[in-house]
Design an enzyme around this catalytic site. Structure first.
Site, PDB file in Angstrom:
ATOM      1  N   GLU A 194       1.365  -8.611   2.141  1.00  0.00           N
ATOM      2  CA  GLU A 194       1.249  -7.822   3.371  1.00  0.00           C
ATOM      3  C   GLU A 194       1.775  -8.629   4.538  1.00  0.00           C
ATOM      4  O   GLU A 194       1.340  -9.750   4.769  1.00  0.00           O
ATOM      5  CB  GLU A 194      -0.197  -7.402   3.611  1.00  0.00           C
ATOM      6  CG  GLU A 194      -0.601  -6.238   2.719  1.00  0.00           C
ATOM      7  CD  GLU A 194      -1.998  -5.701   3.005  1.00  0.00           C
ATOM      8  OE1 GLU A 194      -2.650  -6.207   3.922  1.00  0.00           O
ATOM      9  OE2 GLU A 194      -2.397  -4.785   2.276  1.00  0.00           O
ATOM     10  N   SER A 210      -5.538   5.435  -0.429  1.00  0.00           N
ATOM     11  CA  SER A 210      -5.240   4.003  -0.542  1.00  0.00           C
ATOM     12  C   SER A 210      -6.448   3.256  -1.120  1.00  0.00           C
ATOM     13  O   SER A 210      -7.577   3.437  -0.665  1.00  0.00           O
ATOM     14  CB  SER A 210      -4.898   3.468   0.842  1.00  0.00           C
ATOM     15  OG  SER A 210      -4.674   2.091   0.776  1.00  0.00           O
ATOM     16  N   SER A 211      -6.183   2.424  -2.114  1.00  0.00           N
ATOM     17  CA  SER A 211      -7.293   1.628  -2.671  1.00  0.00           C
ATOM     18  C   SER A 211      -7.584   0.502  -1.683  1.00  0.00           C
ATOM     19  O   SER A 211      -6.682  -0.235  -1.315  1.00  0.00           O
ATOM     20  CB  SER A 211      -6.898   1.004  -4.007  1.00  0.00           C
ATOM     21  OG  SER A 211      -6.083   1.877  -4.729  1.00  0.00           O
ATOM     22  N   THR A 258      -1.673   2.270  -7.914  1.00  0.00           N
ATOM     23  CA  THR A 258      -2.788   2.928  -8.575  1.00  0.00           C
ATOM     24  C   THR A 258      -2.284   4.007  -9.523  1.00  0.00           C
ATOM     25  O   THR A 258      -2.764   4.147 -10.645  1.00  0.00           O
ATOM     26  CB  THR A 258      -3.748   3.506  -7.515  1.00  0.00           C
ATOM     27  OG1 THR A 258      -4.033   2.459  -6.601  1.00  0.00           O
ATOM     28  CG2 THR A 258      -5.008   4.007  -8.128  1.00  0.00           C
ATOM     29  N   SER A 264       0.840  -1.187   0.000  1.00  0.00           N
ATOM     30  CA  SER A 264       0.000   0.000   0.000  1.00  0.00           C
ATOM     31  C   SER A 264       0.884   1.249   0.000  1.00  0.00           C
ATOM     32  O   SER A 264       1.807   1.360   0.797  1.00  0.00           O
ATOM     33  CB  SER A 264      -0.865  -0.020   1.241  1.00  0.00           C
ATOM     34  OG  SER A 264      -1.693   1.094   1.229  1.00  0.00           O
ATOM     35  N   GLY A 265       0.594   2.156  -0.910  1.00  0.00           N
ATOM     36  CA  GLY A 265       1.365   3.397  -0.991  1.00  0.00           C
ATOM     37  C   GLY A 265       2.593   3.281  -1.860  1.00  0.00           C
ATOM     38  O   GLY A 265       3.372   4.226  -1.965  1.00  0.00           O
ATOM     39  N   GLY A 324      -0.366  -5.834  -2.748  1.00  0.00           N
ATOM     40  CA  GLY A 324       0.789  -6.738  -2.750  1.00  0.00           C
ATOM     41  C   GLY A 324       0.861  -7.512  -1.452  1.00  0.00           C
ATOM     42  O   GLY A 324      -0.047  -7.462  -0.618  1.00  0.00           O
ATOM     43  N   ASN A 378      -1.106   5.628   3.077  1.00  0.00           N
ATOM     44  CA  ASN A 378      -1.410   6.286   1.810  1.00  0.00           C
ATOM     45  C   ASN A 378      -2.687   7.093   1.990  1.00  0.00           C
ATOM     46  O   ASN A 378      -3.681   6.582   2.492  1.00  0.00           O
ATOM     47  CB  ASN A 378      -1.603   5.174   0.747  1.00  0.00           C
ATOM     48  CG  ASN A 378      -1.836   5.754  -0.636  1.00  0.00           C
ATOM     49  OD1 ASN A 378      -1.995   6.953  -0.801  1.00  0.00           O
ATOM     50  ND2 ASN A 378      -1.862   4.877  -1.624  1.00  0.00           N
TER      51      ASN A 378
HETATM   52  N1  LIG Z   1       4.936   7.849 -10.217  1.00  0.00           N
HETATM   53  C1  LIG Z   1       4.613   8.648  -9.220  1.00  0.00           C
HETATM   54  N2  LIG Z   1       4.967   9.919  -9.267  1.00  0.00           N
HETATM   55  C2  LIG Z   1       4.650  10.753  -8.255  1.00  0.00           C
HETATM   56  N3  LIG Z   1       3.988  10.399  -7.162  1.00  0.00           N
HETATM   57  C3  LIG Z   1       3.603   9.129  -7.044  1.00  0.00           C
HETATM   58  C4  LIG Z   1       3.905   8.210  -8.066  1.00  0.00           C
HETATM   59  N4  LIG Z   1       3.402   7.039  -7.692  1.00  0.00           N
HETATM   60  C5  LIG Z   1       2.814   7.228  -6.478  1.00  0.00           C
HETATM   61  N5  LIG Z   1       2.933   8.494  -6.100  1.00  0.00           N
HETATM   62  C6  LIG Z   1       2.456   9.075  -4.822  1.00  0.00           C
HETATM   63  O1  LIG Z   1       2.232   8.075  -3.892  1.00  0.00           O
HETATM   64  C7  LIG Z   1       0.899   8.060  -3.455  1.00  0.00           C
HETATM   65  C8  LIG Z   1       0.413   6.629  -3.303  1.00  0.00           C
HETATM   66  O2  LIG Z   1       0.305   6.022  -4.571  1.00  0.00           O
HETATM   67  P1  LIG Z   1      -0.806   4.974  -4.903  1.00  0.00           P
HETATM   68  O3  LIG Z   1      -0.674   4.640  -6.335  1.00  0.00           O
HETATM   69  O4  LIG Z   1      -2.123   5.404  -4.432  1.00  0.00           O
HETATM   70  O5  LIG Z   1      -0.315   3.749  -4.038  1.00  0.00           O
HETATM   71  P2  LIG Z   1      -0.969   2.315  -3.978  1.00  0.00           P
HETATM   72  O6  LIG Z   1      -2.038   2.247  -4.989  1.00  0.00           O
HETATM   73  O7  LIG Z   1       0.172   1.421  -4.289  1.00  0.00           O
HETATM   74  O8  LIG Z   1      -1.425   2.192  -2.614  1.00  0.00           O
HETATM   75  C9  LIG Z   1       0.118   8.785  -4.507  1.00  0.00           C
HETATM   76  O9  LIG Z   1      -0.991   9.414  -3.965  1.00  0.00           O
HETATM   77  C10 LIG Z   1       1.125   9.767  -5.022  1.00  0.00           C
HETATM   78  O10 LIG Z   1       1.115  10.898  -4.189  1.00  0.00           O
HETATM   79 MG   LIG Z   2      -3.938   1.860  -4.780  1.00  0.00          MG
END
Ligand SMILES: Nc1ncnc2c1ncn2[C@@H]1O[C@H](COP(=O)(O)OP(=O)(O)O)[C@@H](O)[C@H]1O
Ligand SMILES: [Mg+2]
Length: 1107
Positions: free
Chosen positions: A392, A163-164, A115, A110-111, A390, A160
């Protein structure tokens, strides 16, 4: 010239290594160091073969611009530095061009950026795929499904802010051209427990906060909601506000996205009504009420909230109230109702809220699918994007982690399968002998979990369905029995356990050795969560709702379709959906994006090695590299390989004519690379060890430098040569010009010398001719002169002769005349004697007089009257005539002289004449006055303002105005006086003041006396007895005595018609009152200077000494 295409490679300007496969040596430390090095240089992407590792930068990097999209578009995967776009492009192109369905598997904790990565992939594909109004609408709908799902499925967690809380798999469908047609979304395991309870520092799903912040007052009233988070038990209050997140604005975005995706207004409203109902459910509270049978029964504390929920959802209030108080268990036609205690009531309430929300979420996904579903039936190509949680590993891992990790095991499974399969296929395709690759296959772990007979999930289901008391402990016991011997299962419960002494393993836990590490699971809650029970009374109550959406969410509540079979457990449901997903994925070409979180602080620039190490382990990235490197670490098509290294061998440089493969063979032979280090495939060269590749790269770098030097050398040579040629050319030009100039100059010199010589010769010739000519001329002149002399002599001789002749003739004539005269006289002597003499005398006289006058005429002197010249008299007898003639001539010329005078001049000369008559030869002063013009008015009284009064007093014409010295007769001293003479008067005035001292009428002036000497003294005698004479006569001295006396004389004459008596004598008497004084002029000596002095000698004598 054709434009040179610059072939780039991933290997150019690498920071660390861009592809972990090339890492040497390969171990955890080098792996992390490489990631860190790249991360520190903003290189967040790194490859493992075709897998992309992405490290979350936690800040926006300028690497997703439209220019970057263009850079990566249609480029080979290894051509540019690692990037998620490269992977997207590769996937999209092989989908479009090779008709291979693709899936993009994004994993990470997560984070970690999953996404975001999935959005980047989608936006890249949207940017490069076809365009057009229809296509754009599809794209828009696909992209806008994200905000809707994020509002309902995402929440702020400690890891996050967005977070999804669900797994998502989205199939994007394309037509044969690669234009998007639509999509299908599948969701996995929404974390519904979050609806009723959130861990510290986390929030409920975004939509609750968005609704309360962003809805209009009107909408809130309609939903009977208040804009106050603290009013709702289900909302966590300590982190209701998230920094940098505007819930109200996001609410509008979501409403807008819903509209774009295709939600009807009433549908959107229904959805919000369900959300409101869930929110309000949390506010229903229960209190215990004792019943007769001694059991506690729960009662709703405040029915107001319940009433509002029922109004909102169209549920009969009594039905819902009952459902919260009773639980009906049906078994074999029997219905048994039991009351619920307070705890059970709360459990029921929360279960309802969770179910309501999770079903709403599933409904939303279905509804979106309906909208974005492809409209045509044509065959579609599919690209799946999987954004799933992923691995955990928490401190307390429960059922959710178990499920999630199971999912990851499955994903790893297909990763291995597909990677190996692909590898194997490639080997077959390339005709390379397949060597067995040793790797860890996690199928055994999957089997531990999902085996239908003795897998953990099967055990759990069995426990859940078993009659009798079922607890988490009984479940654990069962596991211990069945799985104890499994290599990957660990627990301390069984007697024979290998882990009896392992204190890190609590009794209430079991541990699974996942492919990515060991995970300790708390068994508590497994049964409940797997059951996922909702009391039938509640589902039936929901089914009875007037709200169509809610009704449709609870189909099992329909009594007509009553199904005594238990609904499938959460575990088996998940297993099934994972199985479907795996099947789906297996048909597709996988692309992996492995997301890594660099720190726990959501902060940029921080790279926590421990955290990353942990993720690398459970993501199995090292495994990944090993699998990839099992056979050959590096492979490349022959053309690019040859292109890249052709400069390392003479035969292939600069151009290889022939097949690329042969070229590469020659190249490798030449470089003496050991044969076991590489293999030749059909289209690719396979290199076993990264070291070999790096050796090649080093050689290439070295060679490039040499080549650069060579090019530089050649260029410099060329430059010098061209410069030299230019200089030489210029030198020739200059020399030519200089020679021309020198020749010209020489020629000019020769020419001018020639001219000089020529001119000398010509001159000499000319002079020669001239000399000849002159000589000839002189000869001619001499002849002429001689002739002239000759002629002259002739002529003179002739003249002489003629003169002689004339003389002779004259002599003859004279002689003849004399002779005749003699003859005549002889003849006429007797007649002449009487009067001939007289006549001759008269004739001769006449002749002489005539001659005299004619001569005089020529000898006349000048016409000046003062000219004394007069020709001498020729004959004595003409003496008187001659004098008379002189006198007449003088008079005549005087007259002539006078005639030219003007009247004024005449007057002056008259005056001068008068003066001469009066004083000439009488007064010694006179001669000096002749040259002086008589001016009369020496003092210009008119002009001098001093004398204005004097002038005004005199009316008559002023004849004399002059300053004179009046001599004082008493002592002989003198004083200056203005002497004025007018027509009738003589006036004396003071010189300074101009005042008139005395006035004498002219008639009273009797006489003027003066000496004969050269002095200016004079006396004016007045008539005795006249008025003026009372003071006596005046004695003056003046510089203009002659003029004054003359004027006085003339004026007196013209006025009185009497001649003034002017006495010139050196001794005269002057009347002095009664006495007469004698003024005597003596010849004084020179010692007193040239001025006459006057002295009173005695009573009777005034002596004037004249120098
Ligand atoms: N490629 C990227 N460039 C800039 N910031 C990113 C990038 N990927 C993630 N982030 C930052 O990290 C935060 C968490 O990403 P996210 O995709 O929501 O994580 P996950 O889906 O893996 O939990 C996003 O809100 C964004 O602020
Ligand atoms: Mg996500």
């Amino acid at each position: 010239m054709a434009k040179m295409e610059v072939k780039t490679s991933l290997l150019d300007n690498m920071i660390g290594v861009g592809d972990m496969v090339l890492l040497e040596p390969l171990n955890e430390e080098t792996f992390i160091n490489n990631l860190k090095k790249r991360f520190d240089h903003n290189e967040i992407y790194t490859y493992i073969g075709s897998v992309v590792i992405s490290v979350n930068p936690y800040r926006s990097l300028p690497i997703y611009s439209p220019e970057k999209v263009e850079d990566y578009r249609n480029r080979n995967f290894y051509e540019l530095s690692p990037h998620i776009f490269a992977l997207s492009d590769e996937a999209y192109r092989s989908l479009r061009d090779q008709d291979k369905d693709q899936c993009i598997l994004i994993t990470g904790e997560s984070g970690a950026g999953k996404t975001e990565a999935s959005k980047l992939v989608m936006s890249y594909v949207a940017a490069v795929c076809g365009k057009g109004a229809e296509v754009n609408q599809v794209k828009e709908q696909l992209l806008q499904s994200n905000p809707v799902l994020e509002a309902f499925g995402n929440a702020k967690t400690v890891r996050n802010d967005n977070s999804s809380r669900f797994g998502k798999y989205m199939d994007i469908e394309f037509d044969f051209k690669g234009d998007p047609l639509g999509g299908v979304i599948s969701n996995y395991l929404l974390e519904k427990s979050r609806v009723v309870k959130q861990p510290r520092g986390e929030r409920n799903f975004h939509v609750f906060y968005q609704l309360l912040s962003g809805a209009s007052e009107e909408l809130l009233n309609k939903l009977t909601l208040e804009r106050d988070f603290s009013r709702y038990n289900y909302l966590s209050l300590d982190s209701a506000k998230v920094n940098g997140v505007d819930d109200a604005a996001n609410f509008r975005t979501v409403r807008n996205a819903m509209q774009i995706v295709g939600f009807m207004d009433h549908e959107a409203e229904s959805v919000l009504e369900v959300v409101a109902a869930v929110l309000k459910l949390g506010n229903i509270e229960f209190k215990p009420e004792s019943r007769v049978n001694g059991l506690d029964e729960s009662k709703i504390k405040d029915k107001n909230e319940l009433k509002e929920i029922c109004e909102l959802t169209g549920i009969d209030q009594s039905v819902l109230e009952r459902a919260f108080s009773f639980r009906t268990v049906e078994a074999k036609q029997e219905k048994v109702s039991t009351t619920l205690n307070v705890a059970q009531a709360y459990y029921a309430r929360d279960a309802l809220a969770k179910n309501l929300y999770s079903r709403l979420f599933s409904w939303l996904v279905n509804r979106i699918n309906e909208s974005i579903k492809a409209q045509t039936k044509v065959r579609k190509k599919v690209m799946g994007v999987l954004d799933i949680y992923g691995f955990e590993i928490f401190e307390d891992n429960s059922f959710e982690q178990f499920i999630i990790n199971y999912c990851n095991e499955k994903l790893q499974q297909i990763f291995i399968e597909l990677t190996l399969k692909e590898e194997q296929e490639e080997y077959v395709r390339e005709g390379i002998e397949w060597t067995h690759i040793d790797y860890f296959n996690n199928a055994i772990i999957c089997d531990l979990i999902e085996n239908n007979t003795n897998g953990i999930l099967a055990m759990l289901d069995e426990e859940c369905l078993r009659p009798g008391t079922v607890t988490d402990e009984t479940f654990l016991e069962k596991l211990n029995q069945v799985c104890a011997t499994h290599q990957h299962f660990e627990s301390r419960m069984s007697k024979s356990s290998r882990f009896l002494n392992d204190t890190s393993l609590p009794h209430s836990c079991f541990r699974i050795q996942h492919y990515a590490g060991k995970v300790l699971y708390q068994v508590e809650g497994f049964v409940d969560k797997n059951n996922d029970l909702l009391y039938r009374d509640l589902s039936q109550a929901m089914w009875k709702a007037g709200h169509t959406l809610i009704k449709s969410l609870f189909p099992e509540g329909n009594p007509a379709k009553i199904n005594l079979k238990r609904p499938p457990t959460a575990g088996s449901q998940f297993k099934a959906s994972v199985a479907t997903l795996m099947k789906n994925l297996q048909t597709k070409n996988p692309n992996y994006i492995r997301c890594i979180k660099p720190n726990d602080k959501k902060a940029a620039h921080i790279f926590s090695e421990a955290l990353v190490c942990h993720q690398i382990r459970y993501l199995g990235l090292l495994e990944n590299v090993r699998v990839r490197r099992a056979g050959y670490a590096f492979r490349q098509a022959y053309e690019p390989c040859l292109e890249r290294y052709k400069m390392l061998c003479k035969q292939t440089w600069p151009h290889w004519k022939g097949p690329a493969r042969a070229g590469v063979e020659v190249l490798f032979n030449e470089l003496e690379i050991p044969v076991e280090e590489y293999s030749f495939g059909r289209s690719k060269i396979f290199i076993r060890n990264p070291r070999t590749l790096f050796k090649l790269e080093d050689l290439r770098k070295q060679r490039l430098e040499d080549l650069a030097t060579l090019i530089q050398k050649i260029y410099r040579g060329w430059k010098c040569r061209t410069h030299f040629l230019l200089m030489r050319k210029s030198q020739i030009v200059i020399a030519a010009w200089y020679r021309r100039y020198a020749q010209q100059k020489r020629y000019q010199q020769i020419k001018s010398s020639t001219l000089v010589i020529q001119s000398y010769i010509r001159g000499w010739k000319a002079r020669k001719i001239l000399r000849e000519l002159k000589h000839r001329k002189r000869c001619e002149e001499a002849a002429t002169t001689i002739a002239a002399y000759w002629h002259g002599t002739q002529a003179r001789r002739e003249l002489k002769r003629l003169k002689e002749e004339a003389r002779r003739k004259h002599a003859v004539a004279v002689i003849w005349a004399y002779w005749l005269g003699l003859k005549v006289r002889r003849e006429y002597r007797k007649f002449f004697r009487a009067n001939a003499g007289k006549k001759i005398y008269e004739f001769t006289l006449q002749r002489i007089v005539q001659k005299y006058f004619l001569e005089m005429k020529n000898k006349m002197p000048s016409l000046s009257p003062i000219d004394k010249n007069w020709p001498p008299r020729p004959y004595l007898f003409l003496d008187s005539t001659h004098k008379e003639l002189k006198r007449i001539f003088h008079l005549w010329r005087c007259k002539k002289y006078r005639d030219q005078f003007t009247d004024q001049q005449k007057l002056i000369y008259e005056e001068k004449l008068e003066a001469s008559e009066l004083f000439k030869d009488k007064k010694a002063l006179y001669p000096s006055s002749v040259g002086q013009p008589f001016q009369g008015a020496y003092l210009e009284i008119n002009k001098n303002p001093k004398y204005k009064k004097l002038k005004d007093a005199i009316e008559e014409k002023i004849i004399i105005a002059e300053v004179v010295n009046k001599i004082n007769r008493a002592n002989g001293k003198s004083t200056s006086r203005i002497f004025l003479l007018t027509n009738n008067n003589l006036l004396l005035a003071d010189q300074k003041s101009g005042q008139i001292k005395s006035e004498v009428p002219l008639v009273d002036v009797t006489k003027v006396s003066m000496s004969s000497q050269n002095d200016g003294f004079f006396a004016v005698h007045l008539k005795e007895g006249s008025e003026a004479a009372s003071k006596g006569d005046f004695l003056f001295s003046s510089d203009h005595l002659i003029e004054m006396a003359t004027k006085l004389y003339r004026t007196t004459l013209s006025q009185t018609k009497q001649k003034l008596n002017i006495e010139i004598s050196d001794e005269f008497l002057v009347q002095f009152r009664q006495d007469k004084v004698c003024v005597k002029f003596i010849q004084g000596n020179q010692k007193n200077g040239s001025v006459p002095t006057c002295k009173r000698k005695n009573n009777r004598l005034l002596e004037v000494a004249v120098p």
